[in-house]
Design a protein around this motif. Structure first.
Motif, mmCIF file in Angstrom:
data_model
loop_
_atom_site.group_PDB
_atom_site.id
_atom_site.type_symbol
_atom_site.label_atom_id
_atom_site.label_comp_id
_atom_site.label_asym_id
_atom_site.label_seq_id
_atom_site.Cartn_x
_atom_site.Cartn_y
_atom_site.Cartn_z
ATOM 1 N N PRO A 33 32.060 -26.537 129.507
ATOM 2 C CA PRO A 33 32.408 -27.964 129.613
ATOM 3 C C PRO A 33 33.354 -28.291 130.764
ATOM 4 O O PRO A 33 34.243 -29.119 130.620
ATOM 5 N N GLU A 34 33.161 -27.668 131.916
ATOM 6 C CA GLU A 34 34.143 -27.866 132.992
ATOM 7 C C GLU A 34 33.972 -29.193 133.724
ATOM 8 O O GLU A 34 34.880 -29.624 134.428
ATOM 9 N N VAL A 35 32.833 -29.870 133.552
ATOM 10 C CA VAL A 35 32.660 -31.198 134.149
ATOM 11 C C VAL A 35 32.977 -32.240 133.069
ATOM 12 O O VAL A 35 32.352 -32.239 132.010
ATOM 13 N N PRO A 36 33.939 -33.129 133.343
ATOM 14 C CA PRO A 36 34.458 -34.006 132.277
ATOM 15 C C PRO A 36 33.413 -34.878 131.578
ATOM 16 O O PRO A 36 33.538 -35.144 130.383
ATOM 17 N N VAL A 37 32.380 -35.326 132.283
ATOM 18 C CA VAL A 37 31.435 -36.243 131.623
ATOM 19 C C VAL A 37 30.646 -35.570 130.501
ATOM 20 O O VAL A 37 30.084 -36.262 129.657
ATOM 21 N N GLN A 38 30.590 -34.255 130.462
ATOM 22 C CA GLN A 38 29.725 -33.587 129.477
ATOM 23 C C GLN A 38 30.070 -33.986 128.037
ATOM 24 O O GLN A 38 29.195 -34.377 127.261
ATOM 25 N N THR A 39 31.348 -33.881 127.681
ATOM 26 C CA THR A 39 31.740 -34.160 126.289
ATOM 27 C C THR A 39 31.525 -35.636 125.958
ATOM 28 O O THR A 39 31.024 -35.984 124.886
ATOM 29 N N SER A 40 31.900 -36.501 126.887
ATOM 30 C CA SER A 40 31.751 -37.934 126.677
ATOM 31 C C SER A 40 30.284 -38.315 126.481
ATOM 32 O O SER A 40 29.931 -39.046 125.541
ATOM 33 N N ILE A 41 29.414 -37.801 127.346
ATOM 34 C CA ILE A 41 27.985 -38.143 127.255
ATOM 35 C C ILE A 41 27.347 -37.516 126.010
ATOM 36 O O ILE A 41 26.476 -38.117 125.383
ATOM 37 N N ALA A 42 27.819 -36.342 125.630
ATOM 38 C CA ALA A 42 27.270 -35.721 124.407
ATOM 39 C C ALA A 42 27.583 -36.592 123.190
ATOM 40 O O ALA A 42 26.708 -36.832 122.348
ATOM 41 N N LEU A 43 28.819 -37.089 123.102
ATOM 42 C CA LEU A 43 29.180 -37.961 121.975
ATOM 43 C C LEU A 43 28.376 -39.269 122.026
ATOM 44 O O LEU A 43 27.887 -39.756 121.009
ATOM 45 N N TYR A 44 28.232 -39.828 123.223
ATOM 46 C CA TYR A 44 27.466 -41.068 123.373
ATOM 47 C C TYR A 44 26.007 -40.847 122.954
ATOM 48 O O TYR A 44 25.431 -41.655 122.216
ATOM 49 N N LEU A 45 25.433 -39.733 123.408
ATOM 50 C CA LEU A 45 24.031 -39.437 123.101
ATOM 51 C C LEU A 45 23.829 -39.216 121.597
ATOM 52 O O LEU A 45 22.842 -39.679 121.018
ATOM 53 N N MET A 46 24.786 -38.538 120.954
ATOM 54 C CA MET A 46 24.661 -38.314 119.504
ATOM 55 C C MET A 46 24.633 -39.643 118.761
ATOM 56 O O MET A 46 23.846 -39.836 117.827
ATOM 57 N N ASN A 47 25.490 -40.563 119.185
ATOM 58 C CA ASN A 47 25.525 -41.888 118.549
ATOM 59 C C ASN A 47 24.205 -42.627 118.776
ATOM 60 O O ASN A 47 23.637 -43.225 117.856
ATOM 61 N N LEU A 48 23.695 -42.540 120.010
ATOM 62 C CA LEU A 48 22.429 -43.197 120.367
ATOM 63 C C LEU A 48 21.279 -42.633 119.521
ATOM 64 O O LEU A 48 20.450 -43.381 118.992
ATOM 65 N N LEU A 49 21.261 -41.336 119.385
ATOM 66 C CA LEU A 49 20.205 -40.688 118.597
ATOM 67 C C LEU A 49 20.271 -41.133 117.143
ATOM 68 O O LEU A 49 19.247 -41.464 116.530
ATOM 69 N N LYS A 50 21.489 -41.156 116.599
ATOM 70 C CA LYS A 50 21.636 -41.551 115.190
ATOM 71 C C LYS A 50 21.155 -42.982 114.971
ATOM 72 O O LYS A 50 20.532 -43.280 113.954
ATOM 73 N N HIS A 51 21.438 -43.865 115.942
ATOM 74 C CA HIS A 51 20.987 -45.258 115.822
ATOM 75 C C HIS A 51 19.468 -45.370 115.829
ATOM 76 O O HIS A 51 18.917 -46.349 115.348
ATOM 77 N N HIS A 52 18.797 -44.360 116.406
ATOM 78 C CA HIS A 52 17.335 -44.359 116.430
ATOM 79 C C HIS A 52 16.764 -43.463 115.337
ATOM 80 O O HIS A 52 15.586 -43.100 115.370
#
Lengths: 170, 99
Positions: A33-52
């Motif tokens: 996880p050395e690139v900062p966007v990874q954790t943020s985008i993973a959390l965003y994607l999990m939320n997006l997936l759950k909504h679908h």
């Protein structure tokens, strides 16, 4: 972790099959996880997936998993968490699989994981390529998969926009 | 690395790209086999971009090992007689290109 293993079981012809109607499952493969966007985008994607209505499952390195667990301590977004090597072993041995597989890529080893998932899993592979060398890395991907590419290291907005577009088709 | 670590594998090269791994193994060792991603050797499943090449020299097996944070290493495991027999039985033998 155990729950996932009950979703699929090996049938007589050796293929993983769903045991019960659990809906669609998306695997998120996270490396270092050395690139900062990874954790943020993973959390965003999990939320997006759950909504679908798609169940997210994380397969990641220890540090990638720990960043997510601490960021979402009450597990509003987090799905099941698996060790990356254990997850690869389970898929190779046909004890689990997924419908979608998002592989987070910001260095060449990420491409190796995506190529491996493309070979061992029946999931639709989506390569999320980011970081300073995103376009150069994406050019090295020669196996069949959908690519989402953004030269993003600290700003997750370009990736978020592309994921929103992709989710329109779910 | 589990069993791979327990075997005290020798690290022959570090931080290579996958094409470099193939070239390294094919150019330095006499016998080579192609295996699919996820091939099981000792207690690890090989990660990589096909074609993945594993080499044999005597009783030693030479293979790529990827760690997500550190890239790909080339490891040599000595006395791997059972793994070599399985590799010869299940892998696709490849020959060196004539120059």
């Amino acid at each position: 972790m155990e729950l996932l293993l009950y979703i699929y079981a090996q049938s007589d012809d050796g293929m993983a099959q769903k045991l019960e109607n659990t809906g669609r499952v998306a695997l998120l493969v996270l490396g270092c996880p050395e690139v900062p966007v990874q954790t943020s985008i993973a959390l965003y994607l999990m939320n997006l997936l759950k909504h679908h209505g798609i169940r997210p499952v994380i397969a990641g390195t220890k540090s990638a998993r720990m960043l997510l667990e601490v960021a979402d301590i009450e597990r509003h977004y987090l799905g099941d968490l698996l060790d990356l090597d254990h997850c690869i072993a389970e898929i190779v041995e046909k004890r689990m699989d997924a419908d979608l597989c998002f592989v987070f890529i910001h260095k060449e080893s990420g491409i190796s994981y995506a190529a491996t998932m493309s070979s061992i899993s029946r999931a639709k592979i989506i390569a999320l390529v980011f970081g300073e060398e995103a376009h150069e890395l994406a050019g090295q991907i020669t196996f069949p998969c959908e690519k989402i590419v953004a030269r993003a290291a600290h700003n997750p907005t370009p990736l978020r926009g592309k994921l929103d577009e992709l989710a329109g088709g779910w | 690395m589990g069993c791979v670590e327990a075997r005290h594998c020798e690290i022959l090269a570090s931080y290579l790209t996958f094409p470099e791994c193939r070239e390294f193994i094919i150019s330095r060792f006499p016998e080579h086999y192609e295996v699919p991603p996820g091939y099981h050797i000792f207690d690890v499943y090989i990660i990589g971009i096909p074609p993945i090449v594993i080499g044999i020299e005597g009783d030693d097996v030479i293979f790529p090992y990827t760690k997500p944070c550190h890239g790909t290493f080339i490891l040599r495991a000595q006395g791997a007689i059972e793994e070599i027999a399985r590799l010869r039985a299940t892998g696709k033998k490849i020959s060196k290109k004539k120059k």
